[in-house]
Design an enzyme around this catalytic site. Structure first.
Site: not given
Ligand SMILES: Cc1ncc(COP(=O)(O)O)c(C=O)c1O
Length: 379
Positions: A39, A126, A172, A176, A201, A204, A234
């Site tokens: 990412n 997520h 989101e 992702s 969120d 990405h 990311k």
């Molecule tokens: C949509 C989403 N939210 C939150 C996270 C969590 O973030 P972090 O990797 O900083 O713990 C991710 C990570 O994979 C994600 O894809």
């Protein structure tokens, strides 16, 4: 006293063996091959500017460890400087820095929605949001992916059934595993109409989309009912996460967020690094422009081969069957391209896929090479 004959871990070993039988055992492997899976969209994980910022911070005497919770001795000026700068850059009233997006999402969902509230969330949010919902006290209901009408129906049914509390709409901005975007303005209208909070969120999208890379929800920052998660691990090439939103959000998490209160603050050096990453976003649009050119090239070469291209840096190739997806990923990896197979439960059953992520770590030639390999492997 435990007898020598007792195998304390027998159950766990059985569960692991069961995972292995079902081809679901996960293993940690070092990165190999051209990056089509990280990412690190803008390639900033190896940014000389960020490395220099960390070196300069060390020279200024910024410590590697914070030494405690932000509420005790761990609140370093670097954390506060980052939060102030991020609030100015992103246009939000307040910002709170967490050590990861997972920790931020878990704290957000566990803490802000109250008993008697409703969290209506996209079916594909997520795992970190689910973690928070599990810990929280609100009722949580999934709604059909990217369908504001489905969300509205959930809210209406809940009110009809006597739901009296506040509604929290969670989604989101860019998913992702599918690379598709949410219809943010329709969700904003729904949130306004229903006097609901909107939790977005932007893990990405931050750094990649929006003015100065401020994300797809940049235009919603500063609204009193919008809270945004921006991860720093990311496109920003660092680690940690920024929760942005109204001041009450920050104050409430500082006072009630167990994952914030009872956890050692992130390294102050990482706060310095994230500050520099934000300055790179603001001052160096060339990274985003280069990424857009690579996304266009990937779309041109990979969509005829079955990749789903939605104008974002994430291009899934849906294979369906778990074993076929993993075998295809292995064959592509053997040819030198780091493409990962993604299976349930990370994605819905029957939709195992190759997740191709386009980053500045892969050149235009690499994209052409991947296309040639994908053609060989899939036909
Ligand atoms: C949509 C989403 N939210 C939150 C996270 C969590 O973030 P972090 O990797 O900083 O713990 C991710 C990570 O994979 C994600 O894809």
């Amino acid at each position: 006293m435990i007898s020598e004959a007792t195998d304390l871990a027998a159950d766990h070993r059985r569960m692991l063996a069961d995972l292995a039988d079902r081809q679901r055992l996960r293993r940690l492997i070092p990165p190999q091959g051209v990056d089509f899976s990280s990412n690190d969209y803008l390639g900033l994980a190896r940014s000389p500017r960020i490395a220099r910022a960390i070196r300069q911070a060390l020279d200024r005497g910024v410590p590697t460890g914070s030494g405690g919770s932000r509420l005790l001795r761990g609140n370093h000026p670097e954390h506060e400087l980052l939060e102030e700068e991020a609030a100015r850059f992103l246009g939000s009233e307040a910002v709170l820095f967490f050590s990861s997006g997972f920790a931020a999402n878990a704290a957000l969902f566990a803490t802000l929605p109250q008993r008697g509230d409703l969290v209506v969330h996209d079916a594909l949010v997520h795992a970190s949001a689910h973690e928070g919902m599990r810990l929280g006290r609100a009722e949580c209901v999934a709604a059909t992916h990217n369908d504001p009408t489905a969300f509205e129906n959930v809210i209406r049914a809940w009110r009809h059934g006597g739901g009296k509390g506040r509604v929290w709409i969670a989604l989101e901005s860019l998913y992702s595993m599918d690379g598709d975007r949410a219809p943010l303005d329709a969700f904003r209208a729904l949130a306004d109409e229903r006097e609901a909070f909107l939790l977005i969120d932007e893990a990405h999208a931050t750094g990649v989309f929006g003015p100065e890379g401020r994300g797809l929800a940049a235009h919603l920052e500063g609204l009193e009912n919008v809270i945004v998660l921006r991860t720093c691990g990311k496109a920003l090439g660092c680690e940690g996460a920024l929760l942005t939103g109204p001041a009450f959000m920050r104050d409430f998490l500082i006072n009630r967020g167990r994952g914030f209160i009872f956890s050692t603050a992130p390294s102050p050096l990482m706060a310095s690094a994230v500050r520099e990453a934000l300055r790179i976003l603001a001052g160096e649009p060339e990274h985003r422009q280069a990424l857009v050119a690579r996304i266009d090239e990937a779309a041109r070469l990979l969509s005829p081969l079955g990749a789903v291209c939605r104008g974002t840096q994430i291009l899934p190739v849906i294979i369906g069957d778990d074993a076929r997806a993993m075998a295809a990923a292995s064959a592509i990896q053997a040819a030198g391209y780091d493409v990962r197979g993604i299976r349930p439960p990370t994605v819905p059953a029957g939709t195992a896929r190759l997740r191709i992520s386009v980053t500045l770590n892969a050149s235009l030639d690499d994209i052409a090479g991947l296309a040639a390999t994908l053609e060989e492997v899939l036909t």
